[in-house]
Design a protein around this motif. Structure first.
Motif, PDB file in Angstrom:
ATOM      1  N   ILE A 113       0.832  -1.206   0.000  1.00  0.00           N
ATOM      2  CA  ILE A 113       0.000   0.000   0.000  1.00  0.00           C
ATOM      3  C   ILE A 113       0.863   1.251   0.000  1.00  0.00           C
ATOM      4  O   ILE A 113       0.628   2.200  -0.749  1.00  0.00           O
ATOM      5  CB  ILE A 113      -0.949  -0.008   1.217  1.00  0.00           C
ATOM      6  CG1 ILE A 113      -2.037  -1.063   1.032  1.00  0.00           C
ATOM      7  CG2 ILE A 113      -1.573   1.365   1.429  1.00  0.00           C
ATOM      8  CD1 ILE A 113      -2.919  -1.249   2.253  1.00  0.00           C
ATOM      9  N   GLU A 114       1.901   1.256   0.849  1.00  0.00           N
ATOM     10  CA  GLU A 114       2.783   2.431   0.938  1.00  0.00           C
ATOM     11  C   GLU A 114       3.554   2.636  -0.357  1.00  0.00           C
ATOM     12  O   GLU A 114       3.810   3.778  -0.761  1.00  0.00           O
ATOM     13  CB  GLU A 114       3.729   2.274   2.119  1.00  0.00           C
ATOM     14  CG  GLU A 114       4.387   3.584   2.530  1.00  0.00           C
ATOM     15  CD  GLU A 114       5.073   3.470   3.872  1.00  0.00           C
ATOM     16  OE1 GLU A 114       4.956   4.416   4.667  1.00  0.00           O
ATOM     17  OE2 GLU A 114       5.739   2.455   4.131  1.00  0.00           O
ATOM     18  N   ASN A 115       3.935   1.551  -1.016  1.00  0.00           N
ATOM     19  CA  ASN A 115       4.664   1.651  -2.289  1.00  0.00           C
ATOM     20  C   ASN A 115       3.747   1.865  -3.481  1.00  0.00           C
ATOM     21  O   ASN A 115       4.217   1.959  -4.621  1.00  0.00           O
ATOM     22  CB  ASN A 115       5.494   0.379  -2.526  1.00  0.00           C
ATOM     23  CG  ASN A 115       6.616   0.220  -1.526  1.00  0.00           C
ATOM     24  OD1 ASN A 115       7.042   1.196  -0.909  1.00  0.00           O
ATOM     25  ND2 ASN A 115       7.106  -1.000  -1.356  1.00  0.00           N
ATOM     26  N   ARG A 116       2.434   1.906  -3.233  1.00  0.00           N
ATOM     27  CA  ARG A 116       1.439   2.068  -4.302  1.00  0.00           C
ATOM     28  C   ARG A 116       1.551   0.953  -5.348  1.00  0.00           C
ATOM     29  O   ARG A 116       1.300   1.177  -6.532  1.00  0.00           O
ATOM     30  CB  ARG A 116       1.588   3.431  -4.992  1.00  0.00           C
ATOM     31  CG  ARG A 116       1.540   4.619  -4.052  1.00  0.00           C
ATOM     32  CD  ARG A 116       0.226   4.688  -3.301  1.00  0.00           C
ATOM     33  NE  ARG A 116       0.215   5.766  -2.309  1.00  0.00           N
ATOM     34  CZ  ARG A 116      -0.745   5.921  -1.401  1.00  0.00           C
ATOM     35  NH1 ARG A 116      -1.742   5.068  -1.358  1.00  0.00           N
ATOM     36  NH2 ARG A 116      -0.687   6.905  -0.530  1.00  0.00           N
ATOM     37  N   SER A 117       1.912  -0.245  -4.891  1.00  0.00           N
ATOM     38  CA  SER A 117       2.050  -1.368  -5.819  1.00  0.00           C
ATOM     39  C   SER A 117       0.893  -2.361  -5.694  1.00  0.00           C
ATOM     40  O   SER A 117       0.882  -3.387  -6.377  1.00  0.00           O
ATOM     41  CB  SER A 117       3.373  -2.112  -5.569  1.00  0.00           C
ATOM     42  OG  SER A 117       3.436  -2.621  -4.244  1.00  0.00           O
ATOM     43  N   TYR A 118      -0.076  -2.057  -4.824  1.00  0.00           N
ATOM     44  CA  TYR A 118      -1.235  -2.932  -4.683  1.00  0.00           C
ATOM     45  C   TYR A 118      -2.407  -2.330  -5.446  1.00  0.00           C
ATOM     46  O   TYR A 118      -2.736  -1.158  -5.270  1.00  0.00           O
ATOM     47  CB  TYR A 118      -1.592  -3.126  -3.209  1.00  0.00           C
ATOM     48  CG  TYR A 118      -2.637  -4.188  -2.986  1.00  0.00           C
ATOM     49  CD1 TYR A 118      -2.323  -5.537  -3.126  1.00  0.00           C
ATOM     50  CD2 TYR A 118      -3.946  -3.854  -2.650  1.00  0.00           C
ATOM     51  CE1 TYR A 118      -3.276  -6.514  -2.936  1.00  0.00           C
ATOM     52  CE2 TYR A 118      -4.903  -4.828  -2.448  1.00  0.00           C
ATOM     53  CZ  TYR A 118      -4.561  -6.162  -2.602  1.00  0.00           C
ATOM     54  OH  TYR A 118      -5.514  -7.130  -2.419  1.00  0.00           O
ATOM     55  N   SER A 119      -3.068  -3.135  -6.277  1.00  0.00           N
ATOM     56  CA  SER A 119      -4.072  -2.607  -7.216  1.00  0.00           C
ATOM     57  C   SER A 119      -5.499  -2.669  -6.692  1.00  0.00           C
ATOM     58  O   SER A 119      -6.408  -2.116  -7.319  1.00  0.00           O
ATOM     59  CB  SER A 119      -3.993  -3.381  -8.535  1.00  0.00           C
ATOM     60  OG  SER A 119      -4.228  -4.770  -8.325  1.00  0.00           O
ATOM     61  N   PHE A 120      -5.754  -3.330  -5.569  1.00  0.00           N
ATOM     62  CA  PHE A 120      -7.090  -3.481  -5.012  1.00  0.00           C
ATOM     63  C   PHE A 120      -8.086  -4.025  -6.040  1.00  0.00           C
ATOM     64  O   PHE A 120      -9.028  -3.329  -6.440  1.00  0.00           O
ATOM     65  CB  PHE A 120      -7.611  -2.145  -4.449  1.00  0.00           C
ATOM     66  CG  PHE A 120      -6.863  -1.654  -3.254  1.00  0.00           C
ATOM     67  CD1 PHE A 120      -7.170  -2.108  -1.988  1.00  0.00           C
ATOM     68  CD2 PHE A 120      -5.832  -0.734  -3.390  1.00  0.00           C
ATOM     69  CE1 PHE A 120      -6.473  -1.652  -0.864  1.00  0.00           C
ATOM     70  CE2 PHE A 120      -5.135  -0.286  -2.285  1.00  0.00           C
ATOM     71  CZ  PHE A 120      -5.452  -0.740  -1.021  1.00  0.00           C
ATOM     72  N   PRO A 121      -7.900  -5.259  -6.496  1.00  0.00           N
ATOM     73  CA  PRO A 121      -8.849  -5.842  -7.457  1.00  0.00           C
ATOM     74  C   PRO A 121     -10.224  -6.016  -6.827  1.00  0.00           C
ATOM     75  O   PRO A 121     -10.367  -6.657  -5.785  1.00  0.00           O
ATOM     76  CB  PRO A 121      -8.219  -7.204  -7.798  1.00  0.00           C
ATOM     77  CG  PRO A 121      -7.343  -7.527  -6.643  1.00  0.00           C
ATOM     78  CD  PRO A 121      -6.835  -6.217  -6.115  1.00  0.00           C
ATOM     79  N   LYS A 122     -11.257  -5.443  -7.434  1.00  0.00           N
ATOM     80  CA  LYS A 122     -12.590  -5.426  -6.841  1.00  0.00           C
ATOM     81  C   LYS A 122     -13.543  -6.382  -7.557  1.00  0.00           C
ATOM     82  O   LYS A 122     -13.467  -6.557  -8.769  1.00  0.00           O
ATOM     83  CB  LYS A 122     -13.149  -4.003  -6.839  1.00  0.00           C
ATOM     84  CG  LYS A 122     -12.379  -3.038  -5.938  1.00  0.00           C
ATOM     85  CD  LYS A 122     -13.013  -1.659  -5.961  1.00  0.00           C
ATOM     86  CE  LYS A 122     -12.346  -0.716  -4.961  1.00  0.00           C
ATOM     87  NZ  LYS A 122     -10.973  -0.410  -5.287  1.00  0.00           N
ATOM     88  N   GLU A 123     -14.424  -6.962  -6.770  1.00  0.00           N
ATOM     89  CA  GLU A 123     -15.472  -7.847  -7.267  1.00  0.00           C
ATOM     90  C   GLU A 123     -16.630  -7.813  -6.302  1.00  0.00           C
ATOM     91  O   GLU A 123     -16.490  -7.364  -5.158  1.00  0.00           O
ATOM     92  CB  GLU A 123     -14.945  -9.281  -7.400  1.00  0.00           C
ATOM     93  CG  GLU A 123     -14.508  -9.880  -6.060  1.00  0.00           C
ATOM     94  CD  GLU A 123     -13.928 -11.269  -6.212  1.00  0.00           C
ATOM     95  OE1 GLU A 123     -14.640 -12.239  -5.851  1.00  0.00           O
ATOM     96  OE2 GLU A 123     -12.789 -11.374  -6.691  1.00  0.00           O
ATOM     97  N   GLN A 124     -17.788  -8.270  -6.742  1.00  0.00           N
ATOM     98  CA  GLN A 124     -18.939  -8.332  -5.837  1.00  0.00           C
ATOM     99  C   GLN A 124     -18.882  -9.629  -5.039  1.00  0.00           C
ATOM    100  O   GLN A 124     -18.657 -10.699  -5.595  1.00  0.00           O
ATOM    101  CB  GLN A 124     -20.254  -8.253  -6.610  1.00  0.00           C
ATOM    102  CG  GLN A 124     -21.458  -8.071  -5.690  1.00  0.00           C
ATOM    103  CD  GLN A 124     -22.758  -7.900  -6.451  1.00  0.00           C
ATOM    104  OE1 GLN A 124     -23.086  -8.721  -7.300  1.00  0.00           O
ATOM    105  NE2 GLN A 124     -23.492  -6.832  -6.164  1.00  0.00           N
ATOM    106  N   PHE A 125     -19.065  -9.530  -3.719  1.00  0.00           N
ATOM    107  CA  PHE A 125     -19.031 -10.726  -2.874  1.00  0.00           C
ATOM    108  C   PHE A 125     -19.926 -10.527  -1.661  1.00  0.00           C
ATOM    109  O   PHE A 125     -20.396  -9.418  -1.382  1.00  0.00           O
ATOM    110  CB  PHE A 125     -17.595 -11.039  -2.427  1.00  0.00           C
ATOM    111  CG  PHE A 125     -16.985 -10.012  -1.519  1.00  0.00           C
ATOM    112  CD1 PHE A 125     -17.014 -10.171  -0.140  1.00  0.00           C
ATOM    113  CD2 PHE A 125     -16.379  -8.871  -2.038  1.00  0.00           C
ATOM    114  CE1 PHE A 125     -16.456  -9.230   0.702  1.00  0.00           C
ATOM    115  CE2 PHE A 125     -15.815  -7.914  -1.204  1.00  0.00           C
ATOM    116  CZ  PHE A 125     -15.864  -8.105   0.175  1.00  0.00           C
ATOM    117  N   ASN A 126     -20.162 -11.636  -0.946  1.00  0.00           N
ATOM    118  CA  ASN A 126     -21.043 -11.636   0.217  1.00  0.00           C
ATOM    119  C   ASN A 126     -20.249 -11.212   1.453  1.00  0.00           C
ATOM    120  O   ASN A 126     -19.477 -11.990   2.005  1.00  0.00           O
ATOM    121  CB  ASN A 126     -21.643 -13.039   0.416  1.00  0.00           C
ATOM    122  CG  ASN A 126     -22.799 -13.028   1.407  1.00  0.00           C
ATOM    123  OD1 ASN A 126     -22.744 -12.378   2.438  1.00  0.00           O
ATOM    124  ND2 ASN A 126     -23.858 -13.763   1.076  1.00  0.00           N
TER     125      ASN A 126
END
Length: 288
Positions: A131-144
């Protein structure tokens, strides 16, 4: 760093002495220029003091960060050693003693819980770094989201308090959300683990999930010592931990709430911290 500070203050003192001596000399030779010397000298002195002030603030901030990093390393060492020692003891007991199957399964289950604790710690450090290196893309999807919270609380539930349930659940079924399941599971895990850690032995931790005006709303409440008002915003800073390091009893790395804040910001979600009654803290998250 200390050598640079000494040099800076020596130069500042030398400049101040030179300013006074040259100003005095000019005024003696040309008394009519006294106003000009006083004016320019005042500006120079003001800039010098401002520079010294900002340098002092920067040094204090750097020292604080260094202290927090040192505490982080000590905390990580402790957090790693404790479950490893427990796992080692359980496995040695199984190997060296003739135990019945029930006792073996109990020791193995305890070892699995310690391994999960280690896994959470490692995942926290990796996620915080990404997160600090801005190398995480946060892949989003719909889930329960309801199922995710239920699964995490089942894993973190303490079953050594007799018939009393330590984590009290009030989960609205089938609350769907669009987001990163891995990152949001870290948010839920960190909030519940903190609530359990800072609460007293077998004190109830309440986890509620419902929808408010069509938006998912998560609340985690504990009965711990609470969080002072002046620290309610600081707790989300990296490495920051509530209280004084010398008297603090609860262990931790200071990464959990930093991750919570960063993940929720990436999901356009708001988090607030309130006082619980009669004691403790309440974390409330509202998703857009």
């Amino acid at each position: 760093m200390k050598k640079s500070i000494i040099i800076f203050y020596f130069i500042m003192l030398y400049s101040l002495v030179q300013l006074i001596s040259w100003g005095t000399l000019v005024i003696k030779l040309q008394p009519s220029r006294m106003a000009m010397v006083m004016g320019e000298g005042s500006v120079f002195l003001f800039l010098l003091c401002m520079g010294a002030f900002f340098l002092h603030q920067s040094i204090k901030k750097e020292d604080k960060l260094h202290e927090q990093q040192q505490n982080f390393l000590l905390s990580v060492t402790h957090e790693l050693k404790s479950p490893l020692a427990a796992i080692k003891l359980s496995l040695q007991t199984i190997v060296k003693r003739d135990l019945d199957k029930a006792r073996q399964l109990s020791l193995l289950n305890n070892s699995l819980k310690d391994i999960e604790r280690l896994d959470d710690l490692v995942e926290n450090m990796l996620l915080a770094t990404k997160i600090e290196n801005r190398s995480y893309s946060f892949p989003k999807e719909q889930f329960n989201f309801s199922e995710l919270i239920t699964r995490i609380t089942d894993r973190l539930q303490i079953h050594s308090c007799g018939s009393q349930q330590m984590i009290s659940l009030n989960i609205e079924p089938d609350v769907m959300i669009t987001g990163d399941p891995f990152a949001l599971s870290s948010v839920v895990t960190n909030l519940i683990e903190n609530a359990v850690k800072y609460s007293g032995p077998c004190a109830e931790v309440a986890v509620d999930l419902n929808t408010v005006n069509g938006h998912p709303f998560l609340k985690v409440a504990d009965k711990g010592p609470g969080i002072p008002d002046h620290e309610k915003m600081l707790i989300f800073d990296k490495f920051y931990r509530v209280g004084d390091e010398n008297v603090r009893k609860a262990k931790g790395t200071g990464l959990g709430l930093f991750i919570v804040k960063e993940v929720l910001q990436n999901h356009d979600a708001d988090i607030s911290v309130k006082d619980n009654a009669p004691q403790g803290a309440i974390f409330e998250i509202t998703f857009s």
